[in-house]
Design a protein around this motif. Sequence first.
Motif, mmCIF file in Angstrom:
data_model
loop_
_atom_site.group_PDB
_atom_site.id
_atom_site.type_symbol
_atom_site.label_atom_id
_atom_site.label_comp_id
_atom_site.label_asym_id
_atom_site.label_seq_id
_atom_site.Cartn_x
_atom_site.Cartn_y
_atom_site.Cartn_z
ATOM 1 N N GLN A 96 -6.671 -4.546 -3.414
ATOM 2 C CA GLN A 96 -7.834 -4.800 -4.233
ATOM 3 C C GLN A 96 -7.987 -5.614 -5.450
ATOM 4 O O GLN A 96 -6.928 -5.920 -6.079
ATOM 5 C CB GLN A 96 -8.826 -3.953 -4.733
ATOM 6 N N ARG A 116 0.684 -0.977 -0.330
ATOM 7 C CA ARG A 116 0.502 -0.393 -0.263
ATOM 8 C C ARG A 116 0.574 1.364 0.210
ATOM 9 O O ARG A 116 0.779 2.267 -0.555
ATOM 10 C CB ARG A 116 -0.958 0.035 1.339
ATOM 11 N N GLN A 176 2.059 2.011 -3.292
ATOM 12 C CA GLN A 176 0.646 2.371 -4.825
ATOM 13 C C GLN A 176 0.310 3.773 -4.321
ATOM 14 O O GLN A 176 0.390 4.453 -4.976
ATOM 15 C CB GLN A 176 -0.105 0.948 -4.187
ATOM 16 N N ASP A 177 0.464 4.164 -2.721
ATOM 17 C CA ASP A 177 -0.009 5.546 -2.482
ATOM 18 C C ASP A 177 1.277 6.314 -3.585
ATOM 19 O O ASP A 177 0.282 7.758 -3.509
ATOM 20 C CB ASP A 177 0.139 5.600 -0.526
ATOM 21 N N ASP A 188 -5.755 -1.406 8.750
ATOM 22 C CA ASP A 188 -6.900 -1.140 7.988
ATOM 23 C C ASP A 188 -7.337 -1.591 6.876
ATOM 24 O O ASP A 188 -6.147 -1.570 6.008
ATOM 25 C CB ASP A 188 -6.317 0.138 7.795
ATOM 26 N N GLU A 195 -9.135 -1.385 4.484
ATOM 27 C CA GLU A 195 -9.946 -0.740 3.424
ATOM 28 C C GLU A 195 -8.151 -0.449 2.492
ATOM 29 O O GLU A 195 -8.227 0.183 1.695
ATOM 30 C CB GLU A 195 -10.263 0.914 4.084
ATOM 31 N N ARG A 196 -6.851 -0.503 2.886
ATOM 32 C CA ARG A 196 -5.987 -0.809 2.455
ATOM 33 C C ARG A 196 -5.627 -1.810 2.005
ATOM 34 O O ARG A 196 -4.008 -1.682 1.387
ATOM 35 C CB ARG A 196 -5.378 0.031 3.176
ATOM 36 N N TRP A 197 -6.150 -2.615 1.975
ATOM 37 C CA TRP A 197 -5.392 -4.338 1.873
ATOM 38 C C TRP A 197 -5.834 -4.491 0.107
ATOM 39 O O TRP A 197 -6.266 -3.531 -0.403
ATOM 40 C CB TRP A 197 -6.416 -5.186 2.312
ATOM 41 N N ASP A 203 -0.906 -4.439 7.019
ATOM 42 C CA ASP A 203 -1.873 -2.742 7.429
ATOM 43 C C ASP A 203 -3.054 -3.710 8.217
ATOM 44 O O ASP A 203 -3.998 -4.025 7.736
ATOM 45 C CB ASP A 203 -2.036 -2.546 5.926
#
Length: 484
Positions: free
Chosen positions: A347, A300, A303-304, A341, A343-345, A339
């Motif tokens: 996709q 992540r 990716q960020d 969170d 929602e940060r896994w 992580d």
Amino acid sequence: MSPACDLRVKGGKVAQIGPDLTPEPDEEIIEGHVNLLMPGLINGHFHSAVNHMKGRLPSLPLEVFMLYECPELEVLRPTPREAYLRTMLGCIEMLRSGTTSVQDDCFFVPAPEPEIIDAVAQAYTDSGMRARLALDQPELSELEKLPFLRDILPDDLRHELSVPTGAPASALLESYAHLIDTWHDTSDGRIKAAVSCSAPQRVSPDYFAQLDDLSIRNDLPFYAHMLETRLQRVFGEVCLSGRSLVRYTHDLGLLSDRMNVIHAIWVDDPDLDLLAASGASVAHNPNSNLRLGSGVMRWRAIQDRKIPVCLGVDEAIADDAINMWSVMKTAASLHTLSDWDYERWPQAVEVLNAATQGGGTAMREPGLGTMAIGAPADLILIDLKALPFVPLNNLPRQLVHCELGQSVRLTMVAGRVVTRNGRLQTVDEDAILAEASAVFAGKQNAMNLADKRVEKFLPYYREMYLRAGQYDLPVERRIDHLAR
């Protein structure tokens, strides 16, 4: 998934997409039967030289593993036919399962030779794959590439490992001249060259810069393993005055958008900022990273920063299957541990993009890994009536988590059908497999002899590895520290 439509290929590229296209007289019609047409998968990092060694080694840390994987010993020198056969084994496995392109960071034991380079490139040519081929050759001695060894080894072994055993830089550049002059941009652009330093700590700054110049002059991807293991992070602390290998490469002025930074596990935020600013791609090899205990990449965080990511198998003894579907499944699952969170896994769509368009970016091939008009017609047809898709609930997730390549019904590269219903159309698979089985059965004694010759180093490499594990670092990329 788009509604059912037609796709036209001309000159090896996607020419038109739309409903009810009218066939032209000279066109071959391939019926899709309302199955999924998608870009072929791209194996963004690979070493074909050990395709014949799948399952041969146990899980070992990289630095110990490499003792057995690629010792530069004369007893392991292949014949051209052996090099051709082992490369073709990988081609068959990849094309059958829908991998249409590969970046082969091929190493040559004990050193590159024109006829062996030719054999590898010829196998890719004959198979119908799209390939980038580089020469992954270190230039320095073992003592210069690794920390602690100089102090650990007894005098006789220290002397032995102080001498480079491969080819010098001048000979390696001659090998690159042969590769580029003979094979680059052949087969209508399907076969191309790349360059590789293996890793920054394995070559001199001068040779590193000469490779970069070669990359610039020919617009070639540049492959460099960086921060794959904890020991490599320790190397920077001990041998590079506290600089990471990413920082070291940046300081040399050699970090660029042509570079494929392979693994990038033991990176910190400043490293990632340098990678993002350079435009370099990261080649993620999650199955290999688990097999060798290397650690968990920062998916992540990468990716960020919008750092391009491709996915790779790595090699047939650090994954033991040359299967990009397996790599995607692991990439989508492994980083749930990275992580808290959720929602940060990862996709599924992100993972698919890395296995297709991300690979095209790393290969410096415009449009590769997409189905845009003008893109290379490297396409696969997936049977949506096969078990992984029955019932069809969410196509991206089922492609990533359910499919393992068994549902690929057709593989096309540059507009040419190279597999139908799991069989290559370009070579006699049965003859290749029978010959490879016999030839490599005859190599077992040589490989066993090579193992015996390197065993004397094993206690000292283990000591080096254990010292690196005890060295205090500001970053941690393994989960075993949670149990300490």
